[in-house]
Design a protein around this motif. Structure first.
Motif, PDB file in Angstrom:
ATOM      1  N   PHE A 140       0.859  -1.142  -0.012  1.00 34.72           N
ATOM      2  CA  PHE A 140       0.033  -0.001  -0.147  1.00 34.72           C
ATOM      3  C   PHE A 140       1.014   1.345   0.016  1.00 34.72           C
ATOM      4  O   PHE A 140       0.574   2.252  -0.451  1.00 34.72           O
ATOM      5  CB  PHE A 140      -1.170  -0.288   1.175  1.00 34.72           C
ATOM      6  N   THR A 141       2.084   1.278   0.709  1.00 34.61           N
ATOM      7  CA  THR A 141       2.874   2.186   0.531  1.00 34.61           C
ATOM      8  C   THR A 141       3.475   2.550  -0.771  1.00 34.61           C
ATOM      9  O   THR A 141       3.591   3.726  -1.179  1.00 34.61           O
ATOM     10  CB  THR A 141       3.907   2.264   1.876  1.00 34.61           C
ATOM     11  N   ALA A 142       3.792   1.544  -1.455  1.00 34.97           N
ATOM     12  CA  ALA A 142       4.341   1.879  -2.682  1.00 34.97           C
ATOM     13  C   ALA A 142       3.673   2.225  -3.685  1.00 34.97           C
ATOM     14  O   ALA A 142       3.894   3.252  -4.572  1.00 34.97           O
ATOM     15  CB  ALA A 142       5.256   0.477  -3.075  1.00 34.97           C
ATOM     16  N   ALA A 143       2.313   1.761  -3.545  1.00 32.82           N
ATOM     17  CA  ALA A 143       1.152   2.463  -4.626  1.00 32.82           C
ATOM     18  C   ALA A 143       0.840   3.722  -4.188  1.00 32.82           C
ATOM     19  O   ALA A 143       0.774   4.595  -5.341  1.00 32.82           O
ATOM     20  CB  ALA A 143      -0.123   1.106  -4.345  1.00 32.82           C
ATOM     21  N   SER A 144       0.799   4.154  -2.895  1.00 32.93           N
ATOM     22  CA  SER A 144       0.469   5.342  -2.800  1.00 32.93           C
ATOM     23  C   SER A 144       1.629   6.404  -3.180  1.00 32.93           C
ATOM     24  O   SER A 144       1.382   7.463  -3.674  1.00 32.93           O
ATOM     25  CB  SER A 144       0.291   5.460  -1.090  1.00 32.93           C
ATOM     26  N   ILE A 145       2.861   5.944  -2.938  1.00 29.44           N
ATOM     27  CA  ILE A 145       4.004   6.988  -3.101  1.00 29.44           C
ATOM     28  C   ILE A 145       4.157   7.092  -4.791  1.00 29.44           C
ATOM     29  O   ILE A 145       4.181   8.169  -5.276  1.00 29.44           O
ATOM     30  CB  ILE A 145       5.398   6.414  -2.844  1.00 29.44           C
ATOM     31  N   ARG A 146       3.744   6.050  -5.576  1.00 30.45           N
ATOM     32  CA  ARG A 146       3.642   6.179  -6.835  1.00 30.45           C
ATOM     33  C   ARG A 146       2.582   7.124  -7.464  1.00 30.45           C
ATOM     34  O   ARG A 146       2.572   7.892  -8.347  1.00 30.45           O
ATOM     35  CB  ARG A 146       3.466   4.633  -7.636  1.00 30.45           C
ATOM     36  N   ASP A 147       1.549   6.917  -6.705  1.00 32.92           N
ATOM     37  CA  ASP A 147       0.361   7.752  -6.909  1.00 32.92           C
ATOM     38  C   ASP A 147       0.700   9.204  -6.796  1.00 32.92           C
ATOM     39  O   ASP A 147      -0.034  10.053  -7.685  1.00 32.92           O
ATOM     40  CB  ASP A 147      -0.950   7.120  -6.333  1.00 32.92           C
ATOM     41  N   ILE A 148       1.242   9.460  -5.697  1.00 31.10           N
ATOM     42  CA  ILE A 148       1.508  10.859  -5.364  1.00 31.10           C
ATOM     43  C   ILE A 148       2.431  11.345  -6.427  1.00 31.10           C
ATOM     44  O   ILE A 148       2.130  12.644  -6.833  1.00 31.10           O
ATOM     45  CB  ILE A 148       2.217  10.799  -3.744  1.00 31.10           C
ATOM     46  N   LEU A 149       3.407  10.665  -6.928  1.00 30.74           N
ATOM     47  CA  LEU A 149       4.411  11.239  -7.845  1.00 30.74           C
ATOM     48  C   LEU A 149       3.560  11.262  -9.196  1.00 30.74           C
ATOM     49  O   LEU A 149       4.155  12.408  -9.941  1.00 30.74           O
ATOM     50  CB  LEU A 149       5.527  10.285  -8.064  1.00 30.74           C
ATOM     51  N   ARG A 150       2.771  10.508  -9.539  1.00 30.37           N
ATOM     52  CA  ARG A 150       1.881  10.616 -10.719  1.00 30.37           C
ATOM     53  C   ARG A 150       1.261  12.035 -11.049  1.00 30.37           C
ATOM     54  O   ARG A 150       1.328  12.589 -11.814  1.00 30.37           O
ATOM     55  CB  ARG A 150       1.191   9.473 -10.885  1.00 30.37           C
ATOM     56  N   ARG A 151       0.480  12.269  -9.624  1.00 34.46           N
ATOM     57  CA  ARG A 151      -0.416  13.352  -9.438  1.00 34.46           C
ATOM     58  C   ARG A 151       0.693  14.532  -9.753  1.00 34.46           C
ATOM     59  O   ARG A 151       0.146  15.543 -10.140  1.00 34.46           O
ATOM     60  CB  ARG A 151      -0.980  13.316  -8.141  1.00 34.46           C
ATOM     61  N   PHE A 152       1.697  14.582  -8.852  1.00 35.35           N
ATOM     62  CA  PHE A 152       2.686  15.826  -8.776  1.00 35.35           C
ATOM     63  C   PHE A 152       3.223  15.859 -10.434  1.00 35.35           C
ATOM     64  O   PHE A 152       3.251  17.072 -10.772  1.00 35.35           O
ATOM     65  CB  PHE A 152       3.779  15.527  -7.993  1.00 35.35           C
ATOM     66  N   SER A 153       3.656  15.029 -10.971  1.00 30.88           N
ATOM     67  CA  SER A 153       4.211  15.193 -12.340  1.00 30.88           C
ATOM     68  C   SER A 153       3.192  15.561 -13.326  1.00 30.88           C
ATOM     69  O   SER A 153       3.497  16.164 -14.481  1.00 30.88           O
ATOM     70  CB  SER A 153       4.709  13.696 -12.828  1.00 30.88           C
ATOM     71  N   ALA A 154       1.709  15.403 -13.099  1.00 31.24           N
ATOM     72  CA  ALA A 154       0.849  15.756 -14.064  1.00 31.24           C
ATOM     73  C   ALA A 154       0.543  17.226 -14.074  1.00 31.24           C
ATOM     74  O   ALA A 154       0.243  17.922 -14.830  1.00 31.24           O
ATOM     75  CB  ALA A 154      -0.506  15.146 -13.705  1.00 31.24           C
TER      76      ALA A 154
END
Length: 802
Positions: free
Chosen positions: A290-304
């Motif tokens: 859950f932590t890895a999925a969350s961190i990747r989702d956070i970076l995806r949103r930031f990069s957008a």
């Protein structure tokens, strides 16, 4: 900045809501009203209310994107959100409209609400705190996501066997459709485990040998008056290949489904038993999943929205709720360094600037530690990163005495501290003890990193919703608006001096107790006296919370009543609630003892009118909402220095229960606010507990000095509560006699004396009511709104959007 939503734009008429419900019965449930079941009505109402939540949810999201605002990401293994329907109806101001609309369609509103299962996403205070924080972040307009796991079965469903032992079975809350969530297949990430690492110059390439898909499920969390809504995003695990058709065609039906079963195991159960190597591996995989999925989702949103990774800390605040998401630091470093080319040291500094860590325990054994061998096996690249972080910290602090990796273990508490820019305790006492005990050395190296944010609870759920009678009295007395400004409860104080107010306050408590009495009779077949004192201890079972101190005093009280039946005893109903972890043998033995003591005491006709013991099974949020408003006495009796804060203590006080407790956690602040004269204090202080343990035979001395305690223990050992078997509780009794780390015996006589002060206070009903009302009036500070404002200012550095 978004435009504030006026309260006048929110309400929906009963007729409009009725039409929306009928539409969903027909088009969502595929029924007509004549054939609609209770489930159909509940789902149709849920979807009609959810429709009302979507507008502010979208508006909040658009406003956050438009302002390019910083967001908070709250990572937690637990979100004990309970039932959501009543909460959403309350926060959108639709309670009366919903009640009228449902009744007009031929259904009982309260029965429809009760049909919703509790979401089995948490265990105790950690998860309920996270749920309260989500409510407050939405109420305050703090742009936020909660991230966790969509547990298929949650913790477990608790029942009691015929011998009184805890029985654990799978929770089935997702057997029915979860009406609040939106499945987001487009938000999916492959999460790997194991494999190998190839060095490529300044970075590395990790090639996992196993992987699952993390798929997102979103639930909107609406704030008070519907002005803002945030998102709870839960991850469900799915296999990369759902079904092996070749194996199926060969007749290997079980093998064909094995990939799916293996993946689902990750998101199936909260806190699997980790007393086995397989259990430890699953726990670690869950936390990384859950932590890895969350961190990747956070970076995806930031990069957008942004191109410069150096700006990440100005747009992202990640809060680690305890050590479960501690791998967030190494994972964020890996993604920044290995996959995005940032220099390693810069990646560490950037990650640290984003991360905060909330500590919830003072017990070193409760701060997670993973075998280095297991970490290397499951997350080989992360183990390398952890070692480099450790080296960087050692280089920056050559005289440091603390390491992350030590003795063949990876210490997640130390990792969390070193990778966080702020570390917070959750009560004034706890934060000071964090500085002086578990992180004393790190605190010296990083002065100012530890701050305090005393916990709070949402008044919408725990007063307005759980205790509507008391809420009406508060509104009648001080007017509207206290629900999001709870410190206004101090305005009740002048009214407490008036007899009419106290009479109404007492009548409300009596009505709540009658409701609970009827529920206990209906659910358990036990008849209790609603005029007796309702003495309640509801919380996770653990030796430091000392449910065994409570039941020992109960046995001693029973013995005294039997010896002197005409004494001036205060009639009591002792109510317990809570679960023990499946692998926690001693906690489960305490549950076993309580149930058997209840069986014996409740069958004693000579004391039945003066003492009853009740332990309803499967304690959850909904049960707490029944018990807390009806409680007279709140048991907060943990060993001083062990309870970080507590939030149950706050809920009880707000609902007009008096506290018997030690100077532990937020009890200290509660006592300061309500006044020492309105709190029943007993027991040693945290410093005195430490000193007492230095005496090897402190337990034996305490037992010898206390005839009541000695007699209670002897009664247990005699088999009086185990059908004559003298060995049933021998381990529990021996632990108390020879070890007693949690100083139950040393505090017993002080606890007994405090309980007799409780008896004396109960003998004056009007003064008891005055004390209870003062507790309500003076504990408005314990709102999670106040706590979240503290996080926003001190840790996240973020301004509200409304």
């Amino acid at each position: 900045m978004p435009t504030k939503i006026s309260k006048e734009t929110l309400p929906m008429t009963a007729t409009e809501l009725r039409d929306a419900i009928l539409k969903h019965i027909e088009y969502s449930q595929g029924k007509d009203l004549v054939h609609a079941s209770l489930y159909d009505m509940r789902m149709a109402l849920t979807l009609a209310i959810r429709d009302r939540v979507i507008e502010p949810w979208f508006r909040a999201t658009r406003a956050t994107y438009a302002a390019q605002s910083k967001r908070v990401y709250y990572l937690s293994m637990e979100f004990l959100i309970g039932r959501l329907l009543e909460d959403a109806i309350l926060n959108t101001g639709l309670t009366e409209a919903a009640r009228e609309a449902v009744a007009g369609l031929g259904f009982d509103f309260d029965t429809v609400l009760a049909d919703e299962p509790d979401a089995a996403l948490g265990n105790g205070g950690l998860g309920r705190l996270a749920a309260c924080f989500l409510d407050s972040m939405s109420t305050l307009g703090c742009p936020a996501y909660g991230y966790g796991i969509r547990y298929e079965h949650g913790l477990f469903r608790q029942s009691f066997g015929p011998d009184g032992r805890q029985v654990e079975t799978a929770e089935d809350w997702l057997r029915q459709k979860h009406g609040w969530e939106f499945e987001r297949p487009e938000a999916s990430f492959n999460i790997g485990f194991g494999g190998s690492v190839a060095e490529t110059g300044r970075s590395a390439v990790w090639t996992p040998d196993d992987a699952v898909i993390a798929k997102a499920y979103d639930t909107p969390i609406i704030g008070w008056q519907g002005k803002w809504a945030n998102t709870l995003r839960l991850w469900g695990a799915e296999p990369l290949t759902a079904f092996d058709l070749a194996a199926f065609n060969k007749g290997d039906f079980a093998g064909a489904a094995a990939p799916e079963a293996l993946a689902r195991t990750i998101s199936r159960v909260l806190y699997p038993d980790d007393t086995t190597d397989q259990g430890k591996e699953l726990r670690l995989k869950q936390e990384f999943f859950f932590t890895a999925a969350s961190i990747r989702d956070i970076l995806r949103r930031f990069s957008a929205e942004h191109n410069d990774l150096a700006a990440l800390p100005s747009k992202v605040a990640i809060q680690m709720n305890d050590t479960h998401p501690a791998i967030a630091g190494p994972e964020l470093v890996r993604l920044l360094a290995d996959e995005r080319g940032m220099a390693f040291e810069q990646a560490v500094d950037t990650a640290r600037a984003c991360l905060g860590y909330t500590n919830h325990t003072l017990m070193p054994e409760a701060l997670e530690r993973w075998p280095e061998k297991l970490m290397t096996q499951v997350l080989p690249r992360h183990m390398q990163i952890i070692e480099r972080i450790d080296e960087l910290h050692a280089k920056a602090h050559p005289k440091r005495k603390v390491s992350i990796v030590e003795g063949g273990e990876v210490k997640m508490g130390e990792l969390s501290f070193i990778m966080a820019n702020k570390v917070n305790g959750v009560s004034a006492l706890h934060s000071e003890l964090v500085k002086d005990t578990v992180f004393a050395e790190l605190n010296k190296l990083h002065p100012g990193r530890i701050v305090n944010e005393t916990n709070g609870v949402t008044p919408r759920r725990w007063v307005k919703g759980a205790n509507p009678r008391l809420s009406a009295l508060i509104t009648d007395t001080i007017g509207e608006g206290w629900e999001d400004n709870l410190e206004r409860l101090v305005e009740l104080e002048p009214a407490i001096a008036e007899q009419g107010f106290r009479d109404r306050f007492a009548a409300i408590k009596a009505e709540n107790k009658r409701d609970l009495t009827a529920w206990i009779e209906r659910e358990m077949g036990i008849s209790v006296n609603p005029d007796a004192m309702f003495d309640v201890q509801i919380k996770r079972f653990h030796e430091y919370k000392r449910q065994h101190l409570n039941i020992l005093e109960t046995i001693a009280l029973w013995q005294e009543i039997r010896a002197n039946p005409k004494g001036n005893w205060a009639p009591r109903v002792k109510i317990f609630g809570g679960k023990a972890a499946p692998g926690y043998v001693m906690a489960k033995e305490i549950i076993h003892l309580i149930n058997n003591v209840a069986r014996v005491i409740n069958s004693d006709k000579s004391t039945r009118d003066l003492l009853t013991v009740v332990y309803p099974a499967n304690y959850n949020v909904t049960m707490a909402e029944r018990l807390i408003p009806a409680s007279d006495l709140s048991e907060q009796i943990s060993t001083a220095g062990k309870e970080a804060s507590g939030t149950g203590n706050m809920k009880f006080s707000l609902n007009g229960a008096l506290t018997i407790g030690t100077l532990d956690g937020a009890n200290v602040e509660i006592r300061e606010l309500v006044g020492a004269e309105n709190f029943f204090l007993f027991g040693m202080t945290a410093d005195e507990v430490v000193k007492r343990r230095e005496t090897p035979d402190h337990a034996a001395r305490a037992i010898k000095a206390s005839p009541r305690l000695s007699a209670a223990l002897e009664m247990i050992e005699s088999g009086a509560f185990s059908n004559g078997d003298k060995t049933t509780y021998s381990d529990l009794a021996q632990n108390l006699r020879s070890h007693d780390y949690f100083t139950v015996c040393a505090d017993f006589d002080s606890y007994w004396d405090a309980q007799r002060r409780v008896d004396q206070a109960w003998a004056d009903p009007d003064n008891w009511t005055r004390m209870a009302a003062i507790n309500t009036a003076r504990t408005g500070w314990f709102s999670s709104d106040r706590t979240i404002k503290g996080y926003m200012a001190d840790i996240w550095k973020i301004d509200p959007m409304i």
